[in-house]
Design a protein around this motif. Sequence first.
Motif, mmCIF file in Angstrom:
data_model
loop_
_atom_site.group_PDB
_atom_site.id
_atom_site.type_symbol
_atom_site.label_atom_id
_atom_site.label_comp_id
_atom_site.label_asym_id
_atom_site.label_seq_id
_atom_site.Cartn_x
_atom_site.Cartn_y
_atom_site.Cartn_z
ATOM 1 N N ASN A 1 0.641 -1.379 0.289
ATOM 2 C CA ASN A 1 -0.245 -0.427 -0.202
ATOM 3 C C ASN A 1 0.715 1.229 0.106
ATOM 4 O O ASN A 1 0.154 2.163 -1.053
ATOM 5 N N GLY A 2 2.528 1.434 1.103
ATOM 6 C CA GLY A 2 2.843 2.365 0.720
ATOM 7 C C GLY A 2 3.371 2.967 -0.461
ATOM 8 O O GLY A 2 3.780 3.621 -1.578
ATOM 9 N N VAL A 3 3.754 1.450 -1.368
ATOM 10 C CA VAL A 3 4.506 1.290 -2.683
ATOM 11 C C VAL A 3 3.119 2.091 -3.228
ATOM 12 O O VAL A 3 3.682 3.321 -4.236
ATOM 13 N N LEU A 4 1.931 1.448 -3.741
ATOM 14 C CA LEU A 4 1.191 2.799 -4.275
ATOM 15 C C LEU A 4 0.695 3.367 -4.018
ATOM 16 O O LEU A 4 1.214 4.516 -4.899
ATOM 17 N N LEU A 5 1.133 3.882 -2.758
ATOM 18 C CA LEU A 5 0.985 5.861 -2.758
ATOM 19 C C LEU A 5 1.810 6.129 -2.938
ATOM 20 O O LEU A 5 1.571 7.914 -4.218
ATOM 21 N N PRO B 1 11.111 11.990 -17.359
ATOM 22 C CA PRO B 1 11.701 10.390 -17.202
ATOM 23 C C PRO B 1 10.900 9.935 -15.293
ATOM 24 O O PRO B 1 10.557 9.007 -15.452
ATOM 25 N N LEU B 2 10.476 10.613 -14.519
ATOM 26 C CA LEU B 2 10.450 10.441 -13.220
ATOM 27 C C LEU B 2 9.445 10.264 -13.981
ATOM 28 O O LEU B 2 8.197 9.360 -12.766
ATOM 29 N N HIS B 3 8.143 10.752 -14.588
ATOM 30 C CA HIS B 3 6.682 10.038 -14.589
ATOM 31 C C HIS B 3 6.414 8.896 -15.450
ATOM 32 O O HIS B 3 6.158 8.033 -15.311
ATOM 33 N N ALA B 4 7.858 8.403 -16.402
ATOM 34 C CA ALA B 4 7.728 6.571 -17.343
ATOM 35 C C ALA B 4 8.137 6.346 -16.168
ATOM 36 O O ALA B 4 6.985 5.060 -15.941
ATOM 37 N N LEU B 5 8.867 6.493 -15.449
ATOM 38 C CA LEU B 5 9.479 5.373 -14.170
ATOM 39 C C LEU B 5 8.170 5.052 -13.076
ATOM 40 O O LEU B 5 7.531 4.329 -12.857
ATOM 41 N N SER B 6 7.408 6.252 -12.715
ATOM 42 C CA SER B 6 6.428 6.233 -11.484
ATOM 43 C C SER B 6 5.123 5.220 -11.961
ATOM 44 O O SER B 6 4.465 4.772 -11.361
ATOM 45 N N ALA B 7 4.768 5.791 -13.380
ATOM 46 C CA ALA B 7 4.343 4.582 -13.984
ATOM 47 C C ALA B 7 3.745 3.355 -14.168
ATOM 48 O O ALA B 7 3.271 3.023 -13.971
ATOM 49 N N LYS B 8 5.432 3.282 -13.918
ATOM 50 C CA LYS B 8 6.108 1.354 -14.530
ATOM 51 C C LYS B 8 5.692 1.168 -13.099
ATOM 52 O O LYS B 8 5.057 0.164 -12.849
ATOM 53 N N VAL B 9 5.990 1.932 -12.354
ATOM 54 C CA VAL B 9 6.057 1.181 -11.028
ATOM 55 C C VAL B 9 4.674 1.072 -10.203
ATOM 56 O O VAL B 9 4.234 -0.029 -9.866
ATOM 57 N N LEU B 10 3.970 2.070 -10.226
ATOM 58 C CA LEU B 10 2.531 1.783 -10.059
ATOM 59 C C LEU B 10 1.743 0.516 -10.784
ATOM 60 O O LEU B 10 1.220 0.268 -10.309
ATOM 61 N N LEU C 1 0.260 -2.125 -8.839
ATOM 62 C CA LEU C 1 -1.186 -2.653 -8.909
ATOM 63 C C LEU C 1 -1.635 -3.801 -9.344
ATOM 64 O O LEU C 1 -3.001 -4.915 -8.764
ATOM 65 N N LEU C 2 -0.557 -3.837 -10.276
ATOM 66 C CA LEU C 2 -0.728 -5.663 -10.672
ATOM 67 C C LEU C 2 -0.835 -6.570 -9.196
ATOM 68 O O LEU C 2 -1.615 -7.318 -9.454
ATOM 69 N N VAL C 3 0.370 -6.548 -8.662
ATOM 70 C CA VAL C 3 0.397 -7.220 -7.206
ATOM 71 C C VAL C 3 -1.243 -7.120 -6.824
ATOM 72 O O VAL C 3 -1.336 -7.836 -5.894
ATOM 73 N N HIS C 4 -1.277 -5.837 -6.240
ATOM 74 C CA HIS C 4 -2.524 -5.333 -5.141
ATOM 75 C C HIS C 4 -3.478 -6.254 -6.479
ATOM 76 O O HIS C 4 -4.680 -7.195 -5.259
ATOM 77 N N VAL C 5 -3.517 -6.289 -7.204
ATOM 78 C CA VAL C 5 -4.928 -6.632 -7.808
ATOM 79 C C VAL C 5 -4.987 -8.082 -7.676
ATOM 80 O O VAL C 5 -6.340 -9.315 -7.276
ATOM 81 N N VAL C 6 -3.985 -9.278 -8.157
ATOM 82 C CA VAL C 6 -3.500 -10.540 -7.799
ATOM 83 C C VAL C 6 -3.881 -10.835 -6.966
ATOM 84 O O VAL C 6 -4.790 -11.876 -6.161
#
Length: 139
Positions: free
Chosen positions: A64-68, A101-110, A114-119
């Motif tokens: 949840n912290g990583v997602l936030l 680049p920060l936007h691209a990286l954070s979108a990939k991490v998100l 999110l995939l882990v959260h959904v699973v």
Amino acid sequence: MRVSRVAFDIVLLALYLVAANPALTGVPFHEYLGVGVFVLLVAHVVASGEGLGGRGRWAQRVLNGVLLVALVFCVVSGAMVSGTLLPSLGLYATGYYFWDPLHALSAKVLLAALLVHVVLRVPAAASVLRRQLARENGR
């Protein structure tokens, strides 16, 4: 978890997947939909009642912290590279070569988090839907 929350979560996931693909939607729609999805994600966190310090195991809190953090970085950096939303408010941000680049990286991490959260949440959602289906068939 109720059926209405499961339905809200499914709609939210679908909206996120559309917003996460600016090649599909075009940049202006991507920016406005991104802001809308951010507001709905905040509503999702409030409705779930878990937040960062709620019930659950430490791994769930870390996720949840990583997602936030990823969501905040994605929204802030997205606003800073905005070509439509920010200028429509009469604002312009410098530092594109930092924010993009920060936007691209954070979108990939998100997306990954999110995939882990959904699973991890699919079994609970499926259980709710199975119980609801059993109730409707039993009537």
